[in-house]
Write an enzyme that holds these catalytic residues in place. Structure first.
Site, short mmCIF file in Angstrom:
data_model
loop_
_atom_site.label_atom_id
_atom_site.label_comp_id
_atom_site.label_asym_id
_atom_site.label_seq_id
_atom_site.Cartn_x
_atom_site.Cartn_y
_atom_site.Cartn_z
N ASP A 17 34.81 126.39 -31.86
CA ASP A 17 33.42 125.94 -32.10
C ASP A 17 32.34 126.88 -31.58
OD1 ASP A 17 34.86 123.75 -33.00
OD2 ASP A 17 33.89 122.27 -31.72
N ASP A 55 33.21 122.84 -35.97
CA ASP A 55 32.80 121.44 -36.04
C ASP A 55 32.01 121.30 -37.34
OD1 ASP A 55 33.03 119.06 -34.50
OD2 ASP A 55 30.97 119.23 -33.77
N HIS A 57 30.40 118.36 -39.62
CA HIS A 57 30.11 116.94 -39.86
C HIS A 57 29.29 116.73 -41.13
CE1 HIS A 57 31.55 116.07 -35.89
NE2 HIS A 57 30.58 116.71 -35.28
N HIS A 61 26.69 111.45 -39.65
CA HIS A 61 27.98 111.23 -38.97
C HIS A 61 27.86 110.19 -37.85
CE1 HIS A 61 31.58 112.36 -36.51
NE2 HIS A 61 32.09 112.43 -37.72
N HIS A 90 24.26 117.57 -35.12
CA HIS A 90 24.70 118.96 -34.91
C HIS A 90 25.76 119.32 -35.93
CE1 HIS A 90 27.72 116.59 -32.79
NE2 HIS A 90 28.55 117.60 -33.02
N LYS A 115 36.81 120.55 -38.59
CA LYS A 115 37.14 119.24 -38.04
C LYS A 115 35.87 118.41 -37.93
CE LYS A 115 36.80 121.05 -33.33
NZ LYS A 115 35.63 120.29 -32.88
N CYS A 160 35.59 120.00 -26.49
CA CYS A 160 36.53 120.44 -27.52
C CYS A 160 37.62 121.37 -26.98
CB CYS A 160 35.77 121.07 -28.68
SG CYS A 160 34.74 119.82 -29.50
#
Ligand SMILES: [Zn+2]
Length: 212
Positions: A17, A55, A57, A61, A90, A115, A160
């Site tokens: 990330d 990351d 989203h 989310h 984010h 993810k 993470c």
């Protein structure tokens, strides 16, 4: 750590990330998060196998405080799979905040694993979503490729990176966290809790200088 020279054979560098939103100026900036970039670049040059996570989203989310009227970022709520910290919006798919840091030099990375793309489930770990049941596919990928020792770097150490290290151990991999190539958010002493948890799971913590 075993005496094998890190970076070759069954070793893989997992870069977690390193995205604009987690760096200063981003929507969920990790303090001094951008400082990991030159260290990771140096490390990556020593690894034949590099995997990146992102990351990723959808807008709206469930992990975003903005999706819960009356709630504010960094509050914790209960959701179907347990406690969920609410974050500022984010890493929304396709935005500049979700892009990898532009100074990251890892052109030889072999996989970019995204993810957090299920609207109702957060995903800190590179292996499992936060329901602890839904696989991301990473364990299978690493096994099929014969990669057994994972060196983890990136953002954030206490979320993470920590979850990825814990799940990597539970999946039977050898795991090493290169701690000076990570930065933490540190909510309620979460960095100290991370160090204790990694020690209990026999995850080695080393400095980048031990490798390059
Ligand atoms: Zn996220």
């Amino acid at each position: 750590m075993s005496k094998d020279r890190p970076g070759a054979g069954r070793d893989v560098l997992l870069v977690v990330d390193v995205q604009n939103d987690f760096c200063p100026g981003g929507n969920l900036a990790v303090p001094r998060g951008d400082e990991v970039v030159p260290i990771i670049n140096r490390l990556a040059s020593a690894f034949a196998h590099v995997v990146l996570t992102q990351d990723w989203h959808p807008a709206g989310h469930r992990s975003f405080a903005s999706s819960h009227p009356g709630r504010r970022p960094y509050e914790t709520i209960q959701v179907a799979y347990g406690a969920q910290i609410l974050w500022p919006d984010h890493c929304v798919q396709g935005t500049s905040g979700a892009a990898l840091h532009r100074d990251l030099q890892v052109a030889h990375a072999q996989l970019v694993l995204r993810k957090g793309y299920h609207c109702d489930v957060d995903s800190y770990s590179a292996f499992f979503e936060n329901d602890r049941r839904t696989h991301t596919g990473l364990a299978g990928y690493l096994r099929e490729r014969g990669l057994g020792r994972i060196f983890i770097v990136g953002l954030a150490l206490d979320f993470c990176v920590r979850y990825s290290a814990e799940d990597g151990r539970r999946e039977g991999f050898d795991v090493v966290v290169i701690e000076d190539a990570c930065r933490g958010i540190d909510l309620d002493n979460s960095v100290a809790a991370t160090r204790r948890a990694l020690q209990e799971l026999e995850v080695d913590r080393i400095a980048a200088g031990a490798i390059v």
